[in-house]
Design an enzyme around this catalytic site. Sequence first.
Site, PDB file in Angstrom:
ATOM      1  NE  ARG A 106      29.453   7.522 -52.658  1.00  0.00           N
ATOM      2  CZ  ARG A 106      29.785   5.961 -52.962  1.00  0.00           C
ATOM      3  NH1 ARG A 106      28.983   5.038 -52.160  1.00  0.00           N
ATOM      4  NH2 ARG A 106      30.273   5.327 -53.525  1.00  0.00           N
ATOM      5  CD  GLU A 119      30.936   8.678 -46.029  1.00  0.00           C
ATOM      6  OE1 GLU A 119      32.041   8.239 -47.005  1.00  0.00           O
ATOM      7  OE2 GLU A 119      29.715   9.165 -46.498  1.00  0.00           O
ATOM      8  CG  HIS A 156      31.354   4.519 -46.740  1.00  0.00           C
ATOM      9  ND1 HIS A 156      31.545   6.173 -48.039  1.00  0.00           N
ATOM     10  CD2 HIS A 156      30.995   3.429 -47.705  1.00  0.00           C
ATOM     11  CE1 HIS A 156      31.090   5.433 -48.633  1.00  0.00           C
ATOM     12  NE2 HIS A 156      30.513   4.414 -49.213  1.00  0.00           N
TER      13      HIS A 156
HETATM   14  C1  8YV Z   1      34.156   2.266 -51.503  1.00  0.00           C
HETATM   15  C2  8YV Z   1      31.488   2.362 -51.856  1.00  0.00           C
HETATM   16  O1  8YV Z   1      34.125   2.359 -52.811  1.00  0.00           O
HETATM   17  O2  8YV Z   1      31.542   0.396 -54.220  1.00  0.00           O
HETATM   18  C3  8YV Z   1      31.267   2.013 -53.143  1.00  0.00           C
HETATM   19  O3  8YV Z   1      30.538   2.553 -54.016  1.00  0.00           O
HETATM   20  O4  8YV Z   1      30.592   3.375 -51.274  1.00  0.00           O
HETATM   21  C4  8YV Z   1      32.387   1.527 -51.229  1.00  0.00           C
HETATM   22  O5  8YV Z   1      32.367   0.462 -51.412  1.00  0.00           O
HETATM   23  C5  8YV Z   1      35.206   1.766 -50.644  1.00  0.00           C
HETATM   24  O6  8YV Z   1      35.233   1.886 -49.439  1.00  0.00           O
HETATM   25  C6  8YV Z   1      36.176   1.998 -51.650  1.00  0.00           C
HETATM   26  O7  8YV Z   1      36.894   2.845 -52.048  1.00  0.00           O
END
Ligand code: 8YV
Length: 318
Positions: A229, A258, A277
Amino acid sequence: METVFLSSDIPADLRARLESAYRVVDVPDDVTSGFEAYGDPVGWLVAGNPVDAAVIAQLPNLRVISNYGVGYDSVDVPAATSAQIIVSNTPGVLDDAVAELTLGLMLALGRGIVTYDRYVRDGSWEREWPPLTHDVHRTTLGVVGMGRIGRRLAELVAPLGVEVLYHNRSRNAEIDESGVATWAEWEDMLQRSDFVSLHTPLTERTRGFFVKEDFELMKPSAYLINMARGAVVNTDDMVEALKNGTIAGAALDVFEEEPLPASHELVQLDNVILQPHNGSATEETRRAMIDLAVENLEAGLQGERPKTPVNWEDIYSA
Ligand code: 8YV
């Protein structure tokens, strides 16, 4: 029919399945008030939406929050637990995809793949041969937050003879037994690594934890990769470290803000590879994630333990 909120597009077959049992309502992923306009949900499939205590307080009949993603930092789990709301996430099914993109970024950083694509396109190659790059094989990788994804990454780089160190708050017994990576003290890991890859969840403890002093411990030839993150790193300190040569470069899949605005200072830096991302963003992996997220939602709503719950034991133990 009871109402279920969806804050992500889902495949038509899954939507039809949900619609056979629930009133399904699309709710934009930035809505934090005015829920009356959408209904009174019993379940909510979220995708990084902010679901804090104030949001939860507005939804008195909510029983399940199914997070489409492994990281659930955008959901206030203690608040959900006190309201007896089951939270689930999607671990496991995205490990390969995230690990393979991380490997791709290691190769791109070390071997200059993105830089040299630009070099050919802008005509530089017509003037001179490019500078040499660096081997990735037989380097040292430091994994911060060694879990399922880090382990998969360690397995993927093993054939390249990459030595993998890791640092977690406490040692990961499974990793220690497997021998795919070796635990190291924080300073030691940062000082020895050619690549430092972040895979830690965002929590109150990890928020903003990677700062100037950590960049200064890294080799000037080393690279940072952030697949976790954006907020685990102090962005200003990172930009400074990238600009003044404290480290050689970075590959970033996640950002404090983002989508990253194209006007952001990071976009101006040649020694940074930027991804939107994208760690889990393949057709196959996203399908597996959404299958699991919908299954978890349905199970929770039927009063069953979801396959991958976050707080089931906290709600139902004792
Ligand atoms: C997002 C992610 O969740 O799994 C995670 O923690 O950061 C990504 O895979 C994806 O954008 C689906 O919302």
